[in-house]
Design a protein around this motif. Structure first.
Motif, PDB file in Angstrom:
ATOM      1  N   SER A  77       1.043  -1.118  -0.109  1.00  0.00           N
ATOM      2  CA  SER A  77      -0.046  -0.234   0.024  1.00  0.00           C
ATOM      3  C   SER A  77       0.948   1.111   0.125  1.00  0.00           C
ATOM      4  O   SER A  77       1.874   1.337   0.680  1.00  0.00           O
ATOM      5  CB  SER A  77      -0.808  -0.028   1.182  1.00  0.00           C
ATOM      6  OG  SER A  77      -1.865  -1.067   1.117  1.00  0.00           O
ATOM      7  N   VAL A  78       0.860   2.011  -1.152  1.00  0.00           N
ATOM      8  CA  VAL A  78       1.865   3.047  -1.303  1.00  0.00           C
ATOM      9  C   VAL A  78       1.296   4.358  -1.440  1.00  0.00           C
ATOM     10  O   VAL A  78      -0.041   4.459  -2.114  1.00  0.00           O
ATOM     11  CB  VAL A  78       2.520   2.737  -2.615  1.00  0.00           C
ATOM     12  CG1 VAL A  78       3.588   3.740  -2.842  1.00  0.00           C
ATOM     13  CG2 VAL A  78       3.164   1.387  -2.323  1.00  0.00           C
ATOM     14  N   LYS A  79       1.568   5.223  -0.964  1.00  0.00           N
ATOM     15  CA  LYS A  79       1.208   6.846  -0.940  1.00  0.00           C
ATOM     16  C   LYS A  79       2.215   7.659  -1.547  1.00  0.00           C
ATOM     17  O   LYS A  79       3.320   7.570  -1.096  1.00  0.00           O
ATOM     18  CB  LYS A  79       0.809   7.468   0.229  1.00  0.00           C
ATOM     19  CG  LYS A  79      -0.080   8.734   0.081  1.00  0.00           C
ATOM     20  CD  LYS A  79      -0.604   9.091   1.675  1.00  0.00           C
ATOM     21  CE  LYS A  79      -0.900  10.472   1.484  1.00  0.00           C
ATOM     22  NZ  LYS A  79      -1.125  10.992   2.936  1.00  0.00           N
ATOM     23  N   THR A  80       2.060   8.496  -2.809  1.00  0.00           N
ATOM     24  CA  THR A  80       2.994   9.120  -3.427  1.00  0.00           C
ATOM     25  C   THR A  80       2.357  10.565  -3.534  1.00  0.00           C
ATOM     26  O   THR A  80       0.984  10.654  -3.392  1.00  0.00           O
ATOM     27  CB  THR A  80       3.585   9.016  -4.638  1.00  0.00           C
ATOM     28  OG1 THR A  80       2.611   8.983  -5.874  1.00  0.00           O
ATOM     29  CG2 THR A  80       3.936   7.290  -4.913  1.00  0.00           C
ATOM     30  N   PRO A  81       3.021  11.691  -3.821  1.00  0.00           N
ATOM     31  CA  PRO A  81       2.454  12.871  -4.284  1.00  0.00           C
ATOM     32  C   PRO A  81       1.207  12.988  -5.322  1.00  0.00           C
ATOM     33  O   PRO A  81       0.476  13.623  -5.439  1.00  0.00           O
ATOM     34  CB  PRO A  81       3.536  13.823  -4.460  1.00  0.00           C
ATOM     35  CG  PRO A  81       4.693  13.220  -3.800  1.00  0.00           C
ATOM     36  CD  PRO A  81       4.489  11.726  -3.835  1.00  0.00           C
ATOM     37  N   ASN A  82       1.512  11.705  -6.300  1.00  0.00           N
ATOM     38  CA  ASN A  82       0.464  11.687  -7.282  1.00  0.00           C
ATOM     39  C   ASN A  82      -0.533  10.784  -7.087  1.00  0.00           C
ATOM     40  O   ASN A  82      -1.450  10.236  -8.004  1.00  0.00           O
ATOM     41  CB  ASN A  82       1.412  11.270  -8.519  1.00  0.00           C
ATOM     42  CG  ASN A  82       2.344  12.458  -9.038  1.00  0.00           C
ATOM     43  OD1 ASN A  82       1.942  13.537  -8.969  1.00  0.00           O
ATOM     44  ND2 ASN A  82       3.563  12.119  -9.310  1.00  0.00           N
ATOM     45  N   GLY A  83      -0.580  10.386  -5.947  1.00  0.00           N
ATOM     46  CA  GLY A  83      -1.667   9.318  -5.629  1.00  0.00           C
ATOM     47  C   GLY A  83      -1.408   8.325  -4.624  1.00  0.00           C
ATOM     48  O   GLY A  83      -0.347   8.142  -3.929  1.00  0.00           O
ATOM     49  N   ASN A  84      -2.466   7.234  -4.508  1.00  0.00           N
ATOM     50  CA  ASN A  84      -2.036   6.330  -3.545  1.00  0.00           C
ATOM     51  C   ASN A  84      -2.730   4.919  -3.924  1.00  0.00           C
ATOM     52  O   ASN A  84      -3.884   4.900  -4.909  1.00  0.00           O
ATOM     53  CB  ASN A  84      -2.475   6.526  -2.014  1.00  0.00           C
ATOM     54  CG  ASN A  84      -3.929   6.946  -1.814  1.00  0.00           C
ATOM     55  OD1 ASN A  84      -4.921   5.955  -1.685  1.00  0.00           O
ATOM     56  ND2 ASN A  84      -4.422   8.252  -2.071  1.00  0.00           N
ATOM     57  N   HIS A  85      -2.461   3.890  -3.550  1.00  0.00           N
ATOM     58  CA  HIS A  85      -3.039   2.579  -3.959  1.00  0.00           C
ATOM     59  C   HIS A  85      -2.886   1.705  -2.656  1.00  0.00           C
ATOM     60  O   HIS A  85      -1.931   1.587  -2.088  1.00  0.00           O
ATOM     61  CB  HIS A  85      -2.390   1.913  -5.125  1.00  0.00           C
ATOM     62  CG  HIS A  85      -2.902   1.191  -5.940  1.00  0.00           C
ATOM     63  ND1 HIS A  85      -3.644   1.590  -7.253  1.00  0.00           N
ATOM     64  CD2 HIS A  85      -2.882  -0.150  -5.970  1.00  0.00           C
ATOM     65  CE1 HIS A  85      -4.237   0.431  -7.533  1.00  0.00           C
ATOM     66  NE2 HIS A  85      -3.855  -0.787  -6.713  1.00  0.00           N
ATOM     67  N   GLN A  86      -3.767   0.763  -2.737  1.00  0.00           N
ATOM     68  CA  GLN A  86      -4.031  -0.333  -1.696  1.00  0.00           C
ATOM     69  C   GLN A  86      -3.628  -1.461  -2.185  1.00  0.00           C
ATOM     70  O   GLN A  86      -4.169  -2.024  -3.154  1.00  0.00           O
ATOM     71  CB  GLN A  86      -5.453  -0.168  -0.666  1.00  0.00           C
ATOM     72  CG  GLN A  86      -5.751   1.101  -0.204  1.00  0.00           C
ATOM     73  CD  GLN A  86      -4.750   1.654   0.627  1.00  0.00           C
ATOM     74  OE1 GLN A  86      -4.532   0.839   1.623  1.00  0.00           O
ATOM     75  NE2 GLN A  86      -4.420   2.875   0.524  1.00  0.00           N
ATOM     76  N   ASN A  87      -2.775  -2.247  -1.525  1.00  0.00           N
ATOM     77  CA  ASN A  87      -2.779  -4.004  -1.701  1.00  0.00           C
ATOM     78  C   ASN A  87      -2.463  -4.181  -3.226  1.00  0.00           C
ATOM     79  O   ASN A  87      -3.036  -4.838  -3.770  1.00  0.00           O
ATOM     80  CB  ASN A  87      -4.006  -4.691  -1.383  1.00  0.00           C
ATOM     81  CG  ASN A  87      -4.134  -4.508   0.139  1.00  0.00           C
ATOM     82  OD1 ASN A  87      -3.305  -4.210   0.865  1.00  0.00           O
ATOM     83  ND2 ASN A  87      -5.647  -4.295   0.548  1.00  0.00           N
ATOM     84  N   ALA A  88      -1.552  -3.250  -3.845  1.00  0.00           N
ATOM     85  CA  ALA A  88      -0.923  -3.864  -4.921  1.00  0.00           C
ATOM     86  C   ALA A  88       0.039  -4.797  -4.892  1.00  0.00           C
ATOM     87  O   ALA A  88       0.723  -5.106  -3.897  1.00  0.00           O
ATOM     88  CB  ALA A  88      -0.428  -2.436  -5.693  1.00  0.00           C
ATOM     89  N   LEU A  89       0.177  -5.792  -6.001  1.00  0.00           N
ATOM     90  CA  LEU A  89       1.078  -6.943  -5.997  1.00  0.00           C
ATOM     91  C   LEU A  89       2.361  -6.197  -5.991  1.00  0.00           C
ATOM     92  O   LEU A  89       2.570  -5.320  -6.752  1.00  0.00           O
ATOM     93  CB  LEU A  89       0.883  -7.674  -7.332  1.00  0.00           C
ATOM     94  CG  LEU A  89       1.858  -8.891  -7.576  1.00  0.00           C
ATOM     95  CD1 LEU A  89       1.768  -9.921  -6.330  1.00  0.00           C
ATOM     96  CD2 LEU A  89       1.663  -9.577  -8.809  1.00  0.00           C
ATOM     97  N   GLY A  90       3.294  -6.560  -5.120  1.00  0.00           N
ATOM     98  CA  GLY A  90       4.673  -6.081  -5.217  1.00  0.00           C
ATOM     99  C   GLY A  90       5.607  -7.310  -4.384  1.00  0.00           C
ATOM    100  O   GLY A  90       5.334  -8.369  -4.367  1.00  0.00           O
ATOM    101  N   GLY A  91       6.696  -6.537  -4.018  1.00  0.00           N
ATOM    102  CA  GLY A  91       7.734  -7.562  -3.356  1.00  0.00           C
ATOM    103  C   GLY A  91       9.049  -7.587  -4.099  1.00  0.00           C
ATOM    104  O   GLY A  91       8.831  -7.342  -5.529  1.00  0.00           O
ATOM    105  N   SER A  92      10.037  -7.810  -3.742  1.00  0.00           N
ATOM    106  CA  SER A  92      11.423  -7.624  -4.402  1.00  0.00           C
ATOM    107  C   SER A  92      11.371  -8.718  -5.538  1.00  0.00           C
ATOM    108  O   SER A  92      11.973  -8.498  -6.684  1.00  0.00           O
ATOM    109  CB  SER A  92      12.509  -7.889  -3.556  1.00  0.00           C
ATOM    110  OG  SER A  92      12.406  -8.842  -2.727  1.00  0.00           O
ATOM    111  N   ALA A  93      10.832  -9.989  -5.241  1.00  0.00           N
ATOM    112  CA  ALA A  93      10.919 -11.064  -6.253  1.00  0.00           C
ATOM    113  C   ALA A  93       9.997 -11.065  -7.401  1.00  0.00           C
ATOM    114  O   ALA A  93      10.323 -11.085  -8.495  1.00  0.00           O
ATOM    115  CB  ALA A  93      10.749 -12.262  -5.550  1.00  0.00           C
ATOM    116  N   ILE A  94       9.002 -10.216  -7.043  1.00  0.00           N
ATOM    117  CA  ILE A  94       7.816 -10.088  -8.079  1.00  0.00           C
ATOM    118  C   ILE A  94       8.407  -8.989  -9.334  1.00  0.00           C
ATOM    119  O   ILE A  94       8.293  -9.339 -10.572  1.00  0.00           O
ATOM    120  CB  ILE A  94       6.481  -9.455  -7.482  1.00  0.00           C
ATOM    121  CG1 ILE A  94       5.932 -10.609  -6.652  1.00  0.00           C
ATOM    122  CG2 ILE A  94       5.680  -9.271  -8.768  1.00  0.00           C
ATOM    123  CD1 ILE A  94       5.431 -11.762  -7.425  1.00  0.00           C
TER     124      ILE A  94
END
Ligand code: AMP
Length: 317
Positions: free
Chosen positions: A13-30
């Motif tokens: 779940s990430v917030k940036t000055p350009n918006g935010n998004h919950q529970n996006a697929l991520g992780g270093s291996a992905i």
């Protein structure tokens, strides 16, 4: 040639000055696996929980990523919550929920133990070392990443893991922390004295630098008007870098330099969306076009002249 990656699989779940998004697929291996999958077959070793979505597994499989080493364990998938301010180069961790990742103990299948290229993405350095010990043959290239959390918490075992890497890929703030040295040239020298033959320092919008004992190379970041979310850019860089090396089998100085540019190409797509959405829907045409744009961006001197015209001292006075 195929690549084995061992690392985190997450919902971010990430917030940036350009918006935010919950529970996006991520992780270093992905991020690593998807970026590398455009060039070579990739096998992923990691752990997910009951909540891992079928469409996320399908996306990996659509990229011909071998998910046989992705174990599903009862509980929730690792969750990371982060925020970026106006400085997109620095992620601020708001919350980390290890969940099933807390008990992660990678166990390689027999085919994975012979993988010619190995990327040890950002995980506990004890696990990175144990994966290395499971390899039946020394891979042609072992690269790895780490982060501030392990530099603080596990300095000794991290040093043991890094001493086995051929290439350490690390971001600017973290190499300074690891080397206890602010100057990047000196910090890189410190890393090279610890075992790796190459250190790649990722510098966000300032690009990346590679250091060996006798050469330094600089790859720019692609100048973009809008960065939606830089999460995963470092891992996508590593995926492009290793994917190119494994596909070309060119481990010469020139091959490593091209790999730095391919890394920058893949990272430039990742930052264009939240999660791996943009990275995961590329065509080879788009990748090649951007590679060519990088050639134009970095080309500056076709002349045979090695010296610049200059005024003599007499002319200057
Ligand atoms: P980067 O390429 O450096 O932006 O890495 C971003 C990814 O690292 C995110 O998708 C996170 O899920 C993952 N991540 C964050 N903290 C950790 C951690 N402690 N261990 C492993 N992966 C992490």
């Amino acid at each position: 040639m195929s690549i084995l990656v061992v690392g985190s699989v997450a919902y971010d779940s990430v917030k940036t000055p350009n918006g935010n998004h919950q529970n996006a697929l991520g992780g270093s291996a992905i991020y690593f696996a998807v970026a590398a999958s455009y060039f070579v077959p990739v096998s992923i070793v990691g752990v997910v929980g009951d909540d891992f979505l079928p469409e996320d597994k399908a996306m990996l499989e659509a990229h011909y990523i071998d998910t046989g080493g992705l174990s599903r364990v009862h509980g929730d998938t690792f969750r990371w919550t982060g925020e970026y301010g106006e400085d997109f180069n620095e992620a601020h961790t708001i919350d980390t929920q290890l969940n099933v990742f807390a008990g992660f103990e990678p166990e390689l299948a027999s085919s994975e133990r012979k993988s010619p290229f190995l990327f040890l993405a950002n995980i506990d350095p004890d696990l990175q070392y144990r994966v290395l010990q499971q390899m039946e043959e020394r891979p042609q290239l072992v690269a790895g990443d780490t982060m501030n959390f392990w530099i603080q918490a596990k300095a000794e075992t991290l040093a043991r893991a890094i001493s086995e890497f051929d290439t350490l890929m690390i971001n600017q703030g973290e190499v300074r922390q690891l080397a206890k040295e602010n100057n990047l040239v000196k910090a890189a020298r410190y890393v090279l004295s610890q075992g790796p033959q190459m250190v790649v320092i990722k510098r966000g919008e300032y690009g990346a630098l590679s250091f060996t004992s006798n050469a330094i190379f600089a790859a720019p970041a692609y100048p973009l008007e809008t960065i939606v979310d830089p999460t995963g850019a470092g891992d996508s860089f590593a995926g492009g870098f290793m994917g190119y090396l494994a596909a070309s089998r060119d481990l010469t100085t020139a091959g490593f330099r091209r790999a730095m540019i391919v890394g920058s190409v893949m990272a430039s797509f990742t930052v264009g969306s939240f999660g791996p959405d943009r990275l995961s829907c590329l065509s080879m045409g788009e990748i090649n076009d951007r590679y060519r744009e990088f050639r134009r961006l970095t080309y500056f001197d076709g002349s045979a002249e090695a010296e610049l015209p200059s005024l003599t001292c007499k002319d200057r006075s």
